[in-house]
Design a protein around this motif. Sequence first.
Motif, PDB file in Angstrom:
ATOM      1  N   LEU A 439      70.139  93.458  47.740  1.00  0.00           N
ATOM      2  CA  LEU A 439      70.561  92.544  48.791  1.00  0.00           C
ATOM      3  C   LEU A 439      70.717  91.125  48.261  1.00  0.00           C
ATOM      4  CD1 LEU A 439      68.345  93.788  51.765  1.00  0.00           C
ATOM      5  CD2 LEU A 439      70.765  94.202  51.398  1.00  0.00           C
ATOM      6  N   THR A 440      69.795  90.750  47.379  1.00  0.00           N
ATOM      7  CA  THR A 440      69.839  89.404  46.811  1.00  0.00           C
ATOM      8  C   THR A 440      71.093  89.212  45.971  1.00  0.00           C
ATOM      9  OG1 THR A 440      67.438  89.411  46.721  1.00  0.00           O
ATOM     10  CG2 THR A 440      68.547  87.716  45.446  1.00  0.00           C
ATOM     11  N   LYS A 441      71.577  90.297  45.361  1.00  0.00           N
ATOM     12  CA  LYS A 441      72.744  90.199  44.483  1.00  0.00           C
ATOM     13  C   LYS A 441      74.000  89.734  45.220  1.00  0.00           C
ATOM     14  CE  LYS A 441      71.530  93.735  41.081  1.00  0.00           C
ATOM     15  NZ  LYS A 441      71.832  95.102  40.616  1.00  0.00           N
ATOM     16  N   LEU A 442      74.000  89.842  46.546  1.00  0.00           N
ATOM     17  CA  LEU A 442      75.179  89.425  47.287  1.00  0.00           C
ATOM     18  C   LEU A 442      75.508  87.958  47.017  1.00  0.00           C
ATOM     19  CD1 LEU A 442      74.549  91.175  50.719  1.00  0.00           C
ATOM     20  CD2 LEU A 442      76.075  91.887  48.900  1.00  0.00           C
ATOM     21  N   ASN A 443      74.458  87.146  46.810  1.00  0.00           N
ATOM     22  CA  ASN A 443      74.675  85.725  46.515  1.00  0.00           C
ATOM     23  C   ASN A 443      74.306  85.380  45.073  1.00  0.00           C
ATOM     24  OD1 ASN A 443      75.404  85.065  49.216  1.00  0.00           O
ATOM     25  ND2 ASN A 443      73.245  85.202  49.773  1.00  0.00           N
ATOM     26  N   TYR A 444      74.002  86.415  44.305  1.00  0.00           N
ATOM     27  CA  TYR A 444      73.437  86.197  42.971  1.00  0.00           C
ATOM     28  C   TYR A 444      74.419  85.488  42.036  1.00  0.00           C
ATOM     29  CZ  TYR A 444      71.271  87.448  38.510  1.00  0.00           C
ATOM     30  OH  TYR A 444      70.697  87.407  37.262  1.00  0.00           O
ATOM     31  N   ASP A 445      75.643  86.005  41.951  1.00  0.00           N
ATOM     32  CA  ASP A 445      76.604  85.457  40.994  1.00  0.00           C
ATOM     33  C   ASP A 445      76.919  83.996  41.268  1.00  0.00           C
ATOM     34  OD1 ASP A 445      76.734  87.740  39.570  1.00  0.00           O
ATOM     35  OD2 ASP A 445      78.616  88.456  40.410  1.00  0.00           O
ATOM     36  N   SER A 446      77.121  83.645  42.540  1.00  0.00           N
ATOM     37  CA  SER A 446      77.453  82.253  42.855  1.00  0.00           C
ATOM     38  C   SER A 446      76.284  81.334  42.548  1.00  0.00           C
ATOM     39  CB  SER A 446      77.860  82.135  44.326  1.00  0.00           C
ATOM     40  OG  SER A 446      76.795  82.521  45.173  1.00  0.00           O
ATOM     41  N   GLU A 447      75.057  81.808  42.768  1.00  0.00           N
ATOM     42  CA  GLU A 447      73.885  80.984  42.468  1.00  0.00           C
ATOM     43  C   GLU A 447      73.739  80.776  40.968  1.00  0.00           C
ATOM     44  OE1 GLU A 447      70.212  81.816  44.473  1.00  0.00           O
ATOM     45  OE2 GLU A 447      71.243  82.769  46.141  1.00  0.00           O
ATOM     46  N   VAL A 448      74.005  81.824  40.191  1.00  0.00           N
ATOM     47  CA  VAL A 448      73.968  81.670  38.736  1.00  0.00           C
ATOM     48  C   VAL A 448      75.005  80.648  38.293  1.00  0.00           C
ATOM     49  CG1 VAL A 448      74.356  82.811  36.517  1.00  0.00           C
ATOM     50  CG2 VAL A 448      73.061  83.976  38.294  1.00  0.00           C
ATOM     51  N   ASP A 449      76.213  80.770  38.840  1.00  0.00           N
ATOM     52  CA  ASP A 449      77.278  79.822  38.481  1.00  0.00           C
ATOM     53  C   ASP A 449      76.866  78.386  38.782  1.00  0.00           C
ATOM     54  OD1 ASP A 449      78.882  81.879  37.629  1.00  0.00           O
ATOM     55  OD2 ASP A 449      80.015  82.033  39.501  1.00  0.00           O
ATOM     56  N   ASN A 450      76.239  78.170  39.935  1.00  0.00           N
ATOM     57  CA  ASN A 450      75.800  76.818  40.303  1.00  0.00           C
ATOM     58  C   ASN A 450      74.723  76.315  39.355  1.00  0.00           C
ATOM     59  OD1 ASN A 450      77.536  76.696  42.490  1.00  0.00           O
ATOM     60  ND2 ASN A 450      76.030  77.490  43.938  1.00  0.00           N
ATOM     61  N   TYR A 451      73.788  77.209  38.990  1.00  0.00           N
ATOM     62  CA  TYR A 451      72.708  76.828  38.072  1.00  0.00           C
ATOM     63  C   TYR A 451      73.285  76.419  36.711  1.00  0.00           C
ATOM     64  CZ  TYR A 451      68.435  77.275  35.255  1.00  0.00           C
ATOM     65  OH  TYR A 451      67.377  77.033  34.409  1.00  0.00           O
ATOM     66  N   ILE A 452      74.211  77.232  36.204  1.00  0.00           N
ATOM     67  CA  ILE A 452      74.838  76.936  34.908  1.00  0.00           C
ATOM     68  C   ILE A 452      75.642  75.637  34.982  1.00  0.00           C
ATOM     69  CG2 ILE A 452      76.503  77.756  33.201  1.00  0.00           C
ATOM     70  CD1 ILE A 452      73.925  79.371  33.249  1.00  0.00           C
ATOM     71  N   SER A 453      76.368  75.456  36.081  1.00  0.00           N
ATOM     72  CA  SER A 453      77.173  74.247  36.244  1.00  0.00           C
ATOM     73  C   SER A 453      76.307  72.993  36.237  1.00  0.00           C
ATOM     74  CB  SER A 453      77.972  74.339  37.553  1.00  0.00           C
ATOM     75  OG  SER A 453      78.722  73.164  37.762  1.00  0.00           O
ATOM     76  N   ASN A 454      75.162  73.060  36.913  1.00  0.00           N
ATOM     77  CA  ASN A 454      74.252  71.910  36.941  1.00  0.00           C
ATOM     78  C   ASN A 454      73.687  71.609  35.556  1.00  0.00           C
ATOM     79  OD1 ASN A 454      74.597  71.522  39.690  1.00  0.00           O
ATOM     80  ND2 ASN A 454      72.874  72.845  40.244  1.00  0.00           N
ATOM     81  N   LEU A 455      73.369  72.657  34.790  1.00  0.00           N
ATOM     82  CA  LEU A 455      72.875  72.448  33.427  1.00  0.00           C
ATOM     83  C   LEU A 455      73.920  71.740  32.572  1.00  0.00           C
ATOM     84  CD1 LEU A 455      71.048  75.819  32.560  1.00  0.00           C
ATOM     85  CD2 LEU A 455      70.019  73.641  33.198  1.00  0.00           C
ATOM     86  N   LYS A 456      75.168  72.207  32.679  1.00  0.00           N
ATOM     87  CA  LYS A 456      76.239  71.598  31.877  1.00  0.00           C
ATOM     88  C   LYS A 456      76.465  70.145  32.268  1.00  0.00           C
ATOM     89  CE  LYS A 456      78.900  75.786  30.836  1.00  0.00           C
ATOM     90  NZ  LYS A 456      80.185  76.490  31.046  1.00  0.00           N
ATOM     91  N   ASP A 457      76.433  69.869  33.589  1.00  0.00           N
ATOM     92  CA  ASP A 457      76.655  68.499  34.053  1.00  0.00           C
ATOM     93  C   ASP A 457      75.570  67.562  33.530  1.00  0.00           C
ATOM     94  OD1 ASP A 457      78.892  69.323  35.396  1.00  0.00           O
ATOM     95  OD2 ASP A 457      77.915  69.434  37.368  1.00  0.00           O
ATOM     96  N   LYS A 458      74.338  68.034  33.528  1.00  0.00           N
ATOM     97  CA  LYS A 458      73.216  67.161  33.175  1.00  0.00           C
ATOM     98  C   LYS A 458      73.009  67.033  31.675  1.00  0.00           C
ATOM     99  CE  LYS A 458      68.482  66.148  34.607  1.00  0.00           C
ATOM    100  NZ  LYS A 458      67.368  66.545  35.501  1.00  0.00           N
ATOM    101  N   TYR A 459      73.239  68.134  30.933  1.00  0.00           N
ATOM    102  CA  TYR A 459      72.867  68.132  29.512  1.00  0.00           C
ATOM    103  C   TYR A 459      74.051  68.360  28.575  1.00  0.00           C
ATOM    104  CZ  TYR A 459      68.234  68.636  31.570  1.00  0.00           C
ATOM    105  OH  TYR A 459      67.095  68.438  32.301  1.00  0.00           O
ATOM    106  N   GLY A 460      75.265  68.500  29.124  1.00  0.00           N
ATOM    107  CA  GLY A 460      76.430  68.764  28.280  1.00  0.00           C
ATOM    108  C   GLY A 460      76.653  67.721  27.210  1.00  0.00           C
ATOM    109  N   THR A 461      76.518  66.452  27.580  1.00  0.00           N
ATOM    110  CA  THR A 461      76.717  65.366  26.617  1.00  0.00           C
ATOM    111  C   THR A 461      75.652  65.382  25.537  1.00  0.00           C
ATOM    112  OG1 THR A 461      77.692  64.004  28.371  1.00  0.00           O
ATOM    113  CG2 THR A 461      76.977  62.868  26.370  1.00  0.00           C
TER     114      THR A 461
END
Length: 659
Positions: A439-461
């Motif tokens: 059931l959790t997987k229904l939102n799993y992929d989008s949450e992973v994408d958001n987590y990865i996106s936030n990491l890149k925004d904060k630490y990419g540089t």
Amino acid sequence: MITELNCKEEFISLLSSKEYTLIVYGAGRWGRKIALGEFNEICDSCNINEEIKYFCDKSPALPDNYYGIKILKPKEMEKINNQLLIFVCTGINEKHFTQVKNDVIQELRKLNINASIYNINDMFTINKTNGTVHFGHNFWVFDLFKFMRNTPDYYKKIYRQATKEPSKYINELLDERQYAVNSIIRNSKDYSLVDFQGKYFNTVNGKRVTIPSIKASNCIYFYGDSRVMSVFTEDQHTICSFLQKNINSDFLVVNCGIPRKNSERMLFQLMNTELKEGDIVFWACNYMYTHNEMDIIHPVECIIKADQYCKKKNVEFFFFGLPSINEVYQKTEVENYILDHYDISDLSDHSNVKKYFEQMLLAKGIKYYDLSNIFNSIRPQNYQEYFVDADHYGPDGNELIADWLADLIRVNKSYSSKLESEKVSNIINKRAKDFEMELTKLNYDSEVDNYISNLKDKYGTIVSGADSVGGIVMNCNPFTYGHRYLIEYASKQVDVLFIFVLEENRSEYTFEERFYLVKENTKDLKNVHVIKSGKFIISSLTFPEYFEKGSNPSVNIDASKDLMLFSERIAPALKIKKRFVGQEPYCVVTNAYNIQMKNILSEKGIEVIEIPRKDIGGTAISASEVRRRINAGELEGVKELVPEYTYNLICKKFGFQKI
């Protein structure tokens, strides 16, 4: 004028003599296989060079094209220039082809189009016996047979039961298989196999024999394709036979598997089966021939109809996604050998397709299980080699699936009297967690994408100019001198070091407390960055066993999902190429996690560096020892194991007087 071509000579002659447009009627799986592969082999064998220009398909759910070949609706045929159209068609058998051919003729007559129709099956070897068609056009099957017959070390490991004359065994098995599984009959009541009697393959009343044959008041009907039929193993080693042996006389297991994946055929079979209350229906397929979400619309519709039909009959319905070899994380030497020598061009990355299956079926309340999960647990000693090719299973793979299904049956039918109560409890708990995770997987992929996106925004540089980046995952329950030693050591080995603090609040110290301790105790290390782990690193979603180690030290440990997510998504986002970990002399779960980490991360190009624990007086420093001393009131002993910030928090948290 509509012309029916009666032989391949007429077809080839027509290709060489007139202007024409070649069209494949039907953009389903077999139509696509013709257009994208098998037709080319036919042309090569006949020394002709032709190209399929269009698909013609009346389904409203299809996209505009497949792989660059445009899909036209029948009424759009008039848009093609006024020249000869040649339609190539296929069918499961002669009756089916006649139906397809008549559909084409009916559509074309409405449009008054000049066309010829050819049965592509005529280009292949077909043996007509007893009103059936025996197909001989699966080129990959012949390649596989040649491969298996000439690689004795390969099949000796897969067919371990053939201890005497293994070469003779495999040759007899393959020879018999060709005649036993390829002849299919359809009538008004059923799809079925031609009855066959052999040494390894036996088919009675149109279905593969299950061993042992028993009498039971209820049945388990198992629908699927060649994997369910178990076409590369003898009768006693099919999934259904292993399942029958496991559940004894509780149910009669009926093997309804027929080669060639076809959800409509499976639904037809099911709705012509005399089900009764108390029966169980298993429906299984894999995703290897689905390339995008459009491919699954019709199969999902069939699955939903099957579930609804079973509900009306008060019959339980389960859907299983069967794994292919590319879904197994830790492959054996034999499985890697298969990948090196076997054509897997038909396999695709179907992670998105699986996601749509999950979303659509779970939304309808259908009991859905992805069996690739059981193939990615630590491989039990009894199940050594899962696969015989890229998507068919040998005896070990069949038995593993059957054992898992047997547990599922026992739990859902509450057969607790036949299992120890503790084992039943463990199974029920695991099933509940599995379902919760689905059931959790229904939102799993989008949450992973958001987590990865936030990491890149904060630490990419920060990581963009770094030559080496490392990572450490820590719980720090609480933070000790041992944690500080590991972090300080690792920080000297890389330009940038990320510390992922477990965010799951299932420890004695809250996440906020643990995160604070890591930040404060490492703030002097300028290249260290402390990060929340989110839901995706050692969490109840990715690695629930980690949090059961105290209450259940014998828990089975499967960290593959956690480690694959880290290696495939999180580490690349931060350019992490080194992961540091402390040796674990005490905790069985953490030690097993470290072992799996080395195996999985190394395959993904991430170096795992294990560092010996810091010790005091010959005893390794650990958070568990700190907690033991706190419980024993040994405050002086606590102070020698933890830094100042940790010591101060402990005193405040437990009301101790500082010494």
